[in-house]
Design an enzyme around this catalytic site. Structure first.
Site, PDB file in Angstrom:
ATOM      1  N   ASN A   1       3.611 -39.648 -18.965  1.00 24.51           N
ATOM      2  CA  ASN A   1       4.729 -38.753 -19.240  1.00 24.51           C
ATOM      3  C   ASN A   1       5.689 -38.538 -18.101  1.00 24.51           C
ATOM      4  O   ASN A   1       6.640 -37.800 -18.215  1.00 24.51           O
ATOM      5  CB  ASN A   1       4.193 -37.389 -19.638  1.00 24.51           C
ATOM      6  CG  ASN A   1       3.750 -37.419 -21.066  1.00 24.51           C
ATOM      7  OD1 ASN A   1       4.536 -37.742 -21.943  1.00 24.51           O
ATOM      8  ND2 ASN A   1       2.493 -37.161 -21.294  1.00 24.51           N
TER       9      ASN A   1
ATOM     10  N   HIS B   1      21.919 -21.065 -17.110  1.00 26.17           N
ATOM     11  CA  HIS B   1      21.146 -22.295 -16.933  1.00 26.17           C
ATOM     12  C   HIS B   1      21.992 -23.361 -16.268  1.00 26.17           C
ATOM     13  O   HIS B   1      23.113 -23.630 -16.708  1.00 26.17           O
ATOM     14  CB  HIS B   1      20.635 -22.808 -18.289  1.00 26.17           C
ATOM     15  CG  HIS B   1      19.750 -24.011 -18.147  1.00 26.17           C
ATOM     16  ND1 HIS B   1      20.016 -25.218 -18.742  1.00 26.17           N
ATOM     17  CD2 HIS B   1      18.619 -24.193 -17.431  1.00 26.17           C
ATOM     18  CE1 HIS B   1      19.070 -26.087 -18.415  1.00 26.17           C
ATOM     19  NE2 HIS B   1      18.215 -25.494 -17.621  1.00 26.17           N
ATOM     20  N   HIS B   2      21.463 -23.932 -15.187  1.00 30.41           N
ATOM     21  CA  HIS B   2      22.122 -25.033 -14.482  1.00 30.41           C
ATOM     22  C   HIS B   2      21.165 -26.207 -14.379  1.00 30.41           C
ATOM     23  O   HIS B   2      20.284 -26.223 -13.509  1.00 30.41           O
ATOM     24  CB  HIS B   2      22.509 -24.614 -13.053  1.00 30.41           C
ATOM     25  CG  HIS B   2      23.577 -23.568 -12.991  1.00 30.41           C
ATOM     26  ND1 HIS B   2      23.820 -22.839 -11.861  1.00 30.41           N
ATOM     27  CD2 HIS B   2      24.477 -23.136 -13.928  1.00 30.41           C
ATOM     28  CE1 HIS B   2      24.826 -21.997 -12.081  1.00 30.41           C
ATOM     29  NE2 HIS B   2      25.237 -22.155 -13.333  1.00 30.41           N
ATOM     30  N   GLU B   3      21.287 -27.179 -15.257  1.00 29.75           N
ATOM     31  CA  GLU B   3      20.515 -28.420 -15.104  1.00 29.75           C
ATOM     32  C   GLU B   3      21.338 -29.332 -14.194  1.00 29.75           C
ATOM     33  O   GLU B   3      22.442 -29.745 -14.568  1.00 29.75           O
ATOM     34  CB  GLU B   3      20.266 -29.068 -16.473  1.00 29.75           C
ATOM     35  CG  GLU B   3      19.621 -30.449 -16.419  1.00 29.75           C
ATOM     36  CD  GLU B   3      18.307 -30.489 -15.646  1.00 29.75           C
ATOM     37  OE1 GLU B   3      17.339 -29.853 -16.077  1.00 29.75           O
ATOM     38  OE2 GLU B   3      18.260 -31.164 -14.592  1.00 29.75           O
TER      39      GLU B   3
ATOM     40  N   HIS C   1      13.273 -25.043 -11.844  1.00 29.11           N
ATOM     41  CA  HIS C   1      12.361 -26.022 -12.441  1.00 29.11           C
ATOM     42  C   HIS C   1      12.510 -27.321 -11.663  1.00 29.11           C
ATOM     43  O   HIS C   1      13.528 -27.551 -11.008  1.00 29.11           O
ATOM     44  CB  HIS C   1      12.658 -26.211 -13.921  1.00 29.11           C
ATOM     45  CG  HIS C   1      12.018 -25.140 -14.752  1.00 29.11           C
ATOM     46  ND1 HIS C   1      11.297 -25.408 -15.894  1.00 29.11           N
ATOM     47  CD2 HIS C   1      11.969 -23.800 -14.569  1.00 29.11           C
ATOM     48  CE1 HIS C   1      10.841 -24.264 -16.389  1.00 29.11           C
ATOM     49  NE2 HIS C   1      11.241 -23.274 -15.611  1.00 29.11           N
ATOM     50  N   GLU C   2      11.441 -28.151 -11.732  1.00 24.92           N
ATOM     51  CA  GLU C   2      11.359 -29.328 -10.856  1.00 24.92           C
ATOM     52  C   GLU C   2      11.738 -28.892  -9.428  1.00 24.92           C
ATOM     53  O   GLU C   2      12.625 -29.454  -8.790  1.00 24.92           O
ATOM     54  CB  GLU C   2      12.272 -30.477 -11.329  1.00 24.92           C
ATOM     55  CG  GLU C   2      11.946 -30.988 -12.715  1.00 24.92           C
ATOM     56  CD  GLU C   2      12.464 -30.081 -13.821  1.00 24.92           C
ATOM     57  OE1 GLU C   2      13.586 -29.567 -13.690  1.00 24.92           O
ATOM     58  OE2 GLU C   2      11.726 -29.852 -14.804  1.00 24.92           O
TER      59      GLU C   2
ATOM     60  N   GLU D   1       8.906 -23.441 -11.650  1.00 22.38           N
ATOM     61  CA  GLU D   1       7.974 -24.216 -12.473  1.00 22.38           C
ATOM     62  C   GLU D   1       6.996 -24.857 -11.489  1.00 22.38           C
ATOM     63  O   GLU D   1       6.172 -24.186 -10.908  1.00 22.38           O
ATOM     64  CB  GLU D   1       8.768 -25.229 -13.301  1.00 22.38           C
ATOM     65  CG  GLU D   1       7.948 -25.942 -14.340  1.00 22.38           C
ATOM     66  CD  GLU D   1       8.741 -27.066 -15.019  1.00 22.38           C
ATOM     67  OE1 GLU D   1       8.556 -27.253 -16.221  1.00 22.38           O
ATOM     68  OE2 GLU D   1       9.520 -27.768 -14.348  1.00 22.38           O
TER      69      GLU D   1
ATOM     70  N   GLU E   1       5.901 -26.488 -21.891  1.00 21.70           N
ATOM     71  CA  GLU E   1       6.740 -27.463 -22.593  1.00 21.70           C
ATOM     72  C   GLU E   1       6.028 -28.797 -22.820  1.00 21.70           C
ATOM     73  O   GLU E   1       6.305 -29.498 -23.783  1.00 21.70           O
ATOM     74  CB  GLU E   1       8.060 -27.674 -21.838  1.00 21.70           C
ATOM     75  CG  GLU E   1       7.879 -28.235 -20.445  1.00 21.70           C
ATOM     76  CD  GLU E   1       9.142 -28.032 -19.571  1.00 21.70           C
ATOM     77  OE1 GLU E   1       9.668 -26.913 -19.553  1.00 21.70           O
ATOM     78  OE2 GLU E   1       9.554 -28.985 -18.924  1.00 21.70           O
TER      79      GLU E   1
END
Ligand code: NOJ
Ligand code: CA
Length: 695
Positions: free
Chosen positions: A201, A404-406, A474-475, A493, A499
């Site tokens: 994954n 949210h900022h990806e 995250h990451e 995270e 998820e």
């Protein structure tokens, strides 16, 4: 309230103790923790190389472990050193967490600084600072200001941790890009991270060595618990630990850069702390505040603009495939109407915030693209999402928006644009952002966990603070307790979160996952795990996937997994008409105190937390794939008070796979003299709220 005692805690002794190998010790220097539980010994080996040993109550925990560096363009720094002198220092302070798993933190240690110099030219200087706590230790290297050494390029840090047995270990591989691996439980001698390279994954991994990530936790044959990690990772690379299965030894292996080095620094500088937590009960690892204590005090001052909160999100529906982040798919999730629907739901259910993902343009060009620079701009909403209107609607209902900022792992784009993005948030009164770094880092010479990215993540935190913005990354780079210094670092995270259960092709997170996480990843700091999935089998969206816990365990996670932002992750329609949802309405997110009532790594854990500003207590208990009964004493409750306990327990026939939603809810009047017997099903849990009965 600093109380710096005079330097009376220093011993120079001559010893002839038994140590590994051919190490002939000269003089040794000792520092003992305040209650003399942890004892660190510094010495120079026969090669005049710095080394240390650690004892816990006379038990050798780490045998002679040498220290040193390989540096570019010069001789290694390590052998041939002499002690110029030492300093000692003691600390006994109590500081307050602005938000946290407890209000007050005692920071009590004794410190020894050993000042070293090379005997021969170029006579370089290096200091090593040891702090002995009763729950473990930290040590760090200092490259002091010195003639002729202005910059160092570290090719390797060679800090050893020599174990005294083939301990049981809970570990994930030392991946340079991602921490989202399943934990392995093996003897130390059986650790094999290389075999995890081809994980199905994880697209963006780099596992160059048989190394583990930290925190890595262990149990010795004598029943001691150890956890190895680092504190205050600043302007340096993350540390993984290379495994020497033959000699039962770990050696620091820093995350590198494609440019070949590990760290570049201008002298003077200090490395992060290398930490070892030591406990006689597994739960004491969780109660230990060693990692935050080894960080600098709060630099931001008042951060009351951030309020710990439960939140819902236009989020799980994307992971289930019900909607999508992008608009071209024709099933865009982040619409004004959908956001209002979530806000109504939150407002009706004591939930203070809404995360909206997929609100800004660019998602058509997200995963699988190499040219990701400049794709997201963090200020331009899709045409069907009216940001101002959503924020205003939320405000009218008492629900704040989480931005949210990806970044899609294009940090240079984010560096350029974050001021503008944070200005917009500030203007709208938005005080929290979830960031993301999915994919290979651009430029491809860098890794998520190397110095270059450590500095990026820190820049984001510092810039966000200027605009009164808190960050949930995250990451991320792993947590090393820096939330003490930057209390706008609210959560991250950095693990295989919920998820994965929606799309993993390997069966998802197994029932033992969270009973391991509580004693490994959680020792580092707050986790945005996103609990609370009620539709455990994920029908009809992901019928082939499922959550591998019972419903009662999903509730227990609000107490067991600590975070000041705690998501009610499922779709609102799956909460409607569910009596068990009352626990999520009631449960606190900011704690006065935390007590770990019992636990074994990878098996089970029970935690009690008192909500700040109320007399309410909450208990969460979770187990692995084994059903079990646990008896807990309620002596944590305030004496002379009566409480109404609502117990959300696994039903008689509950089982994580066969019957996960079987739950029974029972009310009891209790006081602090009583005990409760908890029955946990396989993969199950118990959640309890204790609300004081007003006389
Ligand atoms: C990965 C994050 O972990 C997840 O929560 C988020 O939804 C996606 N990236 C999109 O940013
Ligand atoms: Ca992720």
């Amino acid at each position: 309230m600093k109380n710096i005692l005079p330097s009376i805690l220093f011993w120079v002794i001559l010893i002839s103790s038994s140590c590994k190998e051919d190490v002939k010790q000269s003089e040794a220097f000792l520092v003992k923790s305040p209650a003399e539980l942890v004892n660190i010994e510094f010495l120079l080996t026969a090669d005049q190389q710095p080394a240390y040993l650690v004892r816990f109550k006379d038990q050798l925990v780490l045998d002679t472990s040498t220290m040193g560096f390989d540096l570019r363009g010069m001789e290694p720094l390590g052998k041939g050193m002499q002690v110029l002198g030492t300093d000692t220092h003691a600390m006994d302070e109590t500081w307050e967490m602005p938000w946290g798993e407890q209000r007050k933190v005692v920071n009590k240690y004794k410190e020894l600084t050993v000042k070293l110099q090379e005997i021969d030219a170029p006579n370089r200087l290096m200091n090593i600072i040891f702090r002995a706590y009763d729950d473990g230790l930290g040590f760090r290297y200092e490259f002091p200001k010195q003639e002729g050494l202005n910059e160092v390029v570290i090719m390797d840090e060679n800090t050893q941790f020599s174990l005294t047995g083939d301990h049981n270990c809970w570990w994930i591989p030392g991946d340079w890009d991602i921490y989202e691996h399943l934990y392995n439980t093996t003897k130390f001698s059986e650790i094999d991270a290389i075999s995890k390279r081809d994980h199905p994954n994880l697209a963006q991994t780099y596992i160059p060595e048989n190394a583990v990530n930290t925190p890595v936790s262990m149990k010795t044959a004598a029943g001691l618990y150890l956890s190895f990690h680092e504190a205050n990772l600043t302007d340096y690379s993350g540390m993984t630990l290379k495994i020497d299965t033959e000699n039962l030894r770990m050696v620091s292996e820093l995350v590198g850069s494609g440019e070949g080095h590990k760290v570049k620094r201008t002298v003077p500088f200090m490395t992060p702390w290398r930490t070892v937590q030591i406990a006689e009960k597994a739960g004491d690892l969780i109660e230990s505040k060693l990692i935050v204590n080894l960080n600098e005090p709060n630099k931001l001052g008042d951060v009351s603009w951030f309020k710990p909160t439960k939140y819902v999100g236009i989020w799980w529906e994307m992971h289930l495939g019900k909607s999508s982040w992008d608009m071209a798919s024709g099933k865009h999730g982040a619409t004004t109407a959908n956001a209002k629907h979530f806000i109504d739901f939150a407002a009706a259910n004591n939930i203070g915030a809404l995360l909206v993902e997929g609100w800004n343009t660019g998602w058509e060009h997200w995963i699988g693209f190499d040219d990701r620079e400049g794709v997201f701009d963090f200020v331009t909403p899709y045409p069907d999402y009216n940001l101002e209107e959503v924020v205003a609607y939320g405000k009218s209902k008492g629900v704040v928006i989480i931005m949210h900022h990806e970044t899609s792992a294009a940090p240079r784009t984010y560096d350029e644009q974050m001021d503008t993005a944070f200005q917009l948030m500030h203007k709208l009164g938005i005080h929290a952002v979830k960031t993301g770094y999915v994919g290979k880092i651009i430029p491809n010479t860098e890794y998520h966990h190397g110095q270059w990215m450590v500095n990026h993540y820190r820049r984001v935190i510092e810039t966000a603070a200027k605009y009164e913005i808190a960050v949930n990354a995250h990451e991320p780079i792993k947590d090393t307790g820096t939330r003490r210094t930057y209390p706008n670092e609210i959560a991250r995270e950095g693990l295989r979160g919920q998820e994965f259960n929606a799309w993993a092709t390997d069966g998802g997170n197994p029932p033992e996952h969270l009973p391991i996480i509580a004693f490994t990843r959680m020792l580092a700091g707050p986790i945005d795990f996103t609990p609370g999935i009620f539709n455990i089998k994920l029908d009809p969206y992901k019928a082939e996937n499922q959550i591998n816990t019972t419903l009662a365990q999903q509730l227990a996670l609000y107490v067991v997994i600590y975070s000041p932002v705690q998501m009610a992750a499922d779709l609102p329609e799956f909460y409607v008409g569910q009596p068990a949802f009352q626990f999520i309405r009631d449960v606190g997110v900011d704690w006065e105190t935390t007590k770990v009532l019992n636990g074994e790594i990878g098996d089970f854990v029970t935690i009690a937390r008192q909500e700040r500003g109320t007399n309410k207590w909450f208990v969460g208990s979770i187990t692995d794939e084994n059903a079990r009964e646990l008896t807990i004493a309620l002596d944590f409750l305030e004496a002379s008070k009566t409480y109404e306990a609502t117990i959300y327990a696994d039903g008689d026939n509950a089982h994580w796979n066969d019957n996960p939603t079987d739950i029974k809810i029972e009310k009891k009047t209790v006081d602090n003299h009583q005990q409760l017997k908890l029955k946990l099903a396989a993969g199950g849990g118990v959640a309890i709220s204790f609300l004081p009965v007003e006389e």
